[in-house]
Design a protein around this motif. Structure first.
Motif, mmCIF file in Angstrom:
data_model
loop_
_atom_site.group_PDB
_atom_site.id
_atom_site.type_symbol
_atom_site.label_atom_id
_atom_site.label_comp_id
_atom_site.label_asym_id
_atom_site.label_seq_id
_atom_site.Cartn_x
_atom_site.Cartn_y
_atom_site.Cartn_z
ATOM 1 N N UNK A 185 5.818 65.973 83.566
ATOM 2 C CA UNK A 185 6.406 66.427 84.822
ATOM 3 C C UNK A 185 5.742 67.639 83.619
ATOM 4 N N UNK A 186 4.612 68.142 84.443
ATOM 5 C CA UNK A 186 4.833 69.499 84.266
ATOM 6 C C UNK A 186 5.506 71.251 85.957
ATOM 7 N N UNK A 187 6.293 72.252 85.288
ATOM 8 C CA UNK A 187 6.831 72.923 85.802
ATOM 9 C C UNK A 187 6.358 74.050 86.172
ATOM 10 N N UNK A 188 5.831 74.935 86.889
ATOM 11 C CA UNK A 188 5.483 76.118 85.852
ATOM 12 C C UNK A 188 6.441 77.185 87.221
ATOM 13 N N UNK A 189 7.344 77.813 86.451
ATOM 14 C CA UNK A 189 7.608 79.191 86.815
ATOM 15 C C UNK A 189 9.053 79.464 87.598
ATOM 16 N N UNK A 190 9.750 77.917 87.178
ATOM 17 C CA UNK A 190 11.182 77.898 88.111
ATOM 18 C C UNK A 190 12.176 76.968 87.953
ATOM 19 N N UNK A 191 13.549 77.425 87.473
ATOM 20 C CA UNK A 191 14.289 77.366 86.838
ATOM 21 C C UNK A 191 15.609 77.709 88.221
ATOM 22 N N UNK A 195 16.250 80.433 90.720
ATOM 23 C CA UNK A 195 15.521 80.339 91.892
ATOM 24 C C UNK A 195 16.692 80.557 93.092
ATOM 25 N N UNK A 196 17.743 79.767 92.667
ATOM 26 C CA UNK A 196 19.515 80.384 93.240
ATOM 27 C C UNK A 196 19.264 82.122 93.848
ATOM 28 N N UNK A 197 19.078 82.363 92.673
ATOM 29 C CA UNK A 197 19.551 83.955 92.718
ATOM 30 C C UNK A 197 18.499 84.496 93.607
ATOM 31 N N UNK A 198 17.198 84.246 93.317
ATOM 32 C CA UNK A 198 16.721 85.120 93.666
ATOM 33 C C UNK A 198 16.486 84.583 95.823
ATOM 34 N N UNK A 199 17.139 83.757 96.264
ATOM 35 C CA UNK A 199 16.565 83.584 97.789
ATOM 36 C C UNK A 199 17.565 84.006 98.185
ATOM 37 N N UNK A 200 18.582 85.466 97.777
ATOM 38 C CA UNK A 200 19.054 86.305 98.161
ATOM 39 C C UNK A 200 18.412 87.228 99.020
ATOM 40 N N UNK A 201 17.032 87.422 98.271
ATOM 41 C CA UNK A 201 16.332 88.343 98.214
ATOM 42 C C UNK A 201 14.985 87.551 99.288
ATOM 43 N N UNK A 202 15.213 86.388 99.359
ATOM 44 C CA UNK A 202 14.055 85.806 99.798
ATOM 45 C C UNK A 202 13.631 86.566 101.094
ATOM 46 N N UNK A 203 14.114 86.716 101.897
ATOM 47 C CA UNK A 203 13.980 87.461 102.970
ATOM 48 C C UNK A 203 13.796 88.281 103.581
ATOM 49 N N UNK A 204 14.274 89.449 102.471
ATOM 50 C CA UNK A 204 13.592 90.557 102.855
ATOM 51 C C UNK A 204 12.351 90.961 102.063
ATOM 52 N N UNK A 346 6.528 79.673 81.583
ATOM 53 C CA UNK A 346 7.606 80.102 82.549
ATOM 54 C C UNK A 346 6.490 81.756 81.847
ATOM 55 N N UNK A 347 6.672 82.376 82.781
ATOM 56 C CA UNK A 347 6.013 83.793 82.995
ATOM 57 C C UNK A 347 7.103 84.596 82.320
ATOM 58 N N UNK A 348 8.177 84.268 82.097
ATOM 59 C CA UNK A 348 8.751 85.489 81.226
ATOM 60 C C UNK A 348 10.165 83.862 80.807
ATOM 61 N N UNK A 349 11.353 84.210 79.627
ATOM 62 C CA UNK A 349 12.145 84.000 78.523
ATOM 63 C C UNK A 349 13.210 84.160 79.589
ATOM 64 N N UNK A 350 13.405 85.191 80.299
ATOM 65 C CA UNK A 350 14.992 85.222 81.362
ATOM 66 C C UNK A 350 14.711 84.061 82.412
ATOM 67 N N UNK A 351 13.655 83.409 82.524
ATOM 68 C CA UNK A 351 14.197 82.761 83.629
ATOM 69 C C UNK A 351 14.591 81.411 82.981
ATOM 70 N N UNK A 352 14.945 81.179 82.171
ATOM 71 C CA UNK A 352 15.798 79.860 81.240
ATOM 72 C C UNK A 352 17.151 80.656 81.467
ATOM 73 N N UNK A 353 17.964 79.100 82.521
ATOM 74 C CA UNK A 353 19.352 79.176 82.659
ATOM 75 C C UNK A 353 20.004 78.150 81.082
ATOM 76 N N UNK A 354 21.570 78.258 81.630
ATOM 77 C CA UNK A 354 21.909 78.090 79.973
ATOM 78 C C UNK A 354 21.558 76.127 80.303
ATOM 79 N N UNK A 355 21.558 75.516 81.314
ATOM 80 C CA UNK A 355 21.894 74.316 81.390
ATOM 81 C C UNK A 355 20.006 73.365 80.645
ATOM 82 N N UNK A 356 19.272 74.424 81.575
ATOM 83 C CA UNK A 356 17.443 74.449 79.984
ATOM 84 C C UNK A 356 17.292 75.438 78.926
ATOM 85 N N UNK A 357 18.499 76.197 79.203
ATOM 86 C CA UNK A 357 18.566 76.460 77.106
ATOM 87 C C UNK A 357 19.045 74.943 75.968
ATOM 88 N N UNK A 358 20.283 74.848 76.294
ATOM 89 C CA UNK A 358 20.678 74.031 75.455
ATOM 90 C C UNK A 358 19.582 72.054 75.542
#
Length: 412
Positions: A185-191, A195-204, A346-358
């Motif tokens: 399983x390979x996931x590219x640039x989504x955590x 992603x949930x935070x970015x949805x707030x800006x998606x309409x804009x 990932x394209x950046x380490x800041x995309x990693x959330x707590x669950x994935x960090x652990x």
């Protein structure tokens, strides 16, 4: 604010990306005497894929692109060669994986399958607006089983970008009949968190995009200059898969295929579209309205709808009811997936959330960070992504290398 959110909100256009292929750095003549530095002519799929298929499944048409195989071997005994199933993000098409697929085919022994999801590209269903997790997962199951008898389904590596990454994760949980065949399983640039935070800006973000383009060249230029894709070659291939003709409602890919078919018929009358290595160039359009000053004009320069030209194939505004279900609890689903080997790219380490960090610290998955590229990592740096994915497959003994190349190692 994460870098993904900053990218969505930052509408300043970046410097022009540079292609290393000089054959595409042509200067087209202009009526005002100025010259455009780059050639934005679209590229047809056959420069990167071996074949395409339009599968009729329950009276619905699903477009797929194949690399590392052909129509004859698709329906034969596939032995143990892995099949990388590539699932694109929202608004894109299977063409977004073209440059990556070409690179992968050169590095290791594998088959590659890119799918146009429903409502995207050249796939047409009885309900193109149903982008629910269950429906998309079922579509992917139907495509795979339409290509391979159940007893001959090869080892599967599910690979997805953005929304497609989320769907790949859900497939590894929901598709019970395929789970025994899913080895990676390979996931590219989504955590989940980002992603949930970015949805707030998606309409804009969606409202900030042009609603139409006068020509495909203008669309491709916008794609590169806006930073949606930083690789000119990738944009020339994938942008037509995201557009349709305003007047005819035909996808841009269909128009390109029809133009090539008609051109070849007039020349030889014997060309078959599925043959590979067909060179394609459309007529150079008048570039009076596409200037180098685009980089300094507001992004709403294209906002006035054209009575002709091209608009988006997929209305992403209508997909909003499904945004949350794509990404909710995604991190835990990824960690608990029954795929034995997982890779998060990932394209950046800041995309990693707590669950994935652990989870990463516990060794539950492999991670690779590719900085200095945008959200469409596999388009921006297809060669580097191919090296990462090929190294992942070889390291876990899924396949063997075709040539020596610089192997990547998981980040710590």
């Amino acid at each position: 604010m994460s870098s993904l959110e900053r990218q969505i909100m930052n509408r300043r256009l970046p410097p022009m990306a540079v292609t290393t292929d000089r054959s595409h750095q042509t200067r087209a003549g202009r009526s005002d005497g100025r010259q455009s530095r780059y050639d934005y002519s679209p590229i047809l799929w056959d420069r990167y894929f071996d074949a395409k298929r339009d599968l009729n499944i329950n009276n619905q048409t699903f477009r797929v692109y194949l690399k590392g195989t052909d129509d004859k071997s698709v329906n034969s005994d596939t032995t143990n060669t892995p099949l990388v199933v590539m699932i694109h993000g929202g608004g894109y098409s299977g063409l977004t994986f073209g440059p990556f697929a070409q690179q992968m085919n050169e590095l290791c022994d594998c088959h590659l399958l890119a799918i146009d999801l429903r409502g995207h590209g050249n796939t047409f269903t009885d309900n193109d607006e149903d982008l629910s997790v269950r429906t998309l997962a079922t579509d992917i199951f139907n495509v795979i089983t339409a290509l391979f008898p159940m007893e001959n389904i090869p080892p599967l590596v599910l690979m997805g970008h953005s929304m497609g990454g989320a769907i790949a994760v859900h497939c590894s949980i929901l598709l019970e009949e395929l789970i025994p065949r899913i080895i990676g399983l390979i996931v590219i640039d989504v955590v989940e968190g980002t992603a949930m935070d970015a949805l707030q800006s998606m309409q804009s973000f969606l409202r900030s995009r042009p609603t139409s383009f006068a020509t495909l060249e203008k669309a491709i230029e916008w794609c590169v200059r806006s930073g949606q894709t930083r690789n000119i070659e990738a944009a020339k291939l994938s942008m037509p898969g995201q557009l349709k003709n305003v007047k005819t409602n035909l996808t841009a890919v269909t128009e390109l295929e029809d133009n090539l078919h008609n051109d070849n018929q007039s020349q030889s009358g014997s060309h078959v579209l599925d043959n590979k290595s067909v060179e394609f160039d459309i007529r150079e359009e008048d570039e009076d309205n596409v200037t180098e000053e685009v980089a300094n004009t507001p992004t709403n320069v294209f906002k006035t709808p054209e009575i002709s030209g091209y608009t988006w194939r997929t209305n992403l505004f209508k997909s909003e009811p499904y945004w949350s279900q794509w990404f909710e609890d995604l991190s835990n689903s990824f960690l608990n997936s029954r795929a034995n080997y997982k890779l998060l790219l990932l394209a950046g380490i800041d995309r990693l959330d707590r669950a994935l960090t652990v989870g990463q610290m516990q060794g539950k998955f492999q991670m690779q960070v590719l900085p200095k590229c945008g959200h469409t990592v596999h388009e921006d740096v297809p060669d580097k992504v191919a090296q990462v994915v090929a190294s992942f497959l070889i390291r876990n003994k899924f396949t063997i290398a075709k040539q020596d190349f610089e192997r990547s190692f998981p980040s710590c």
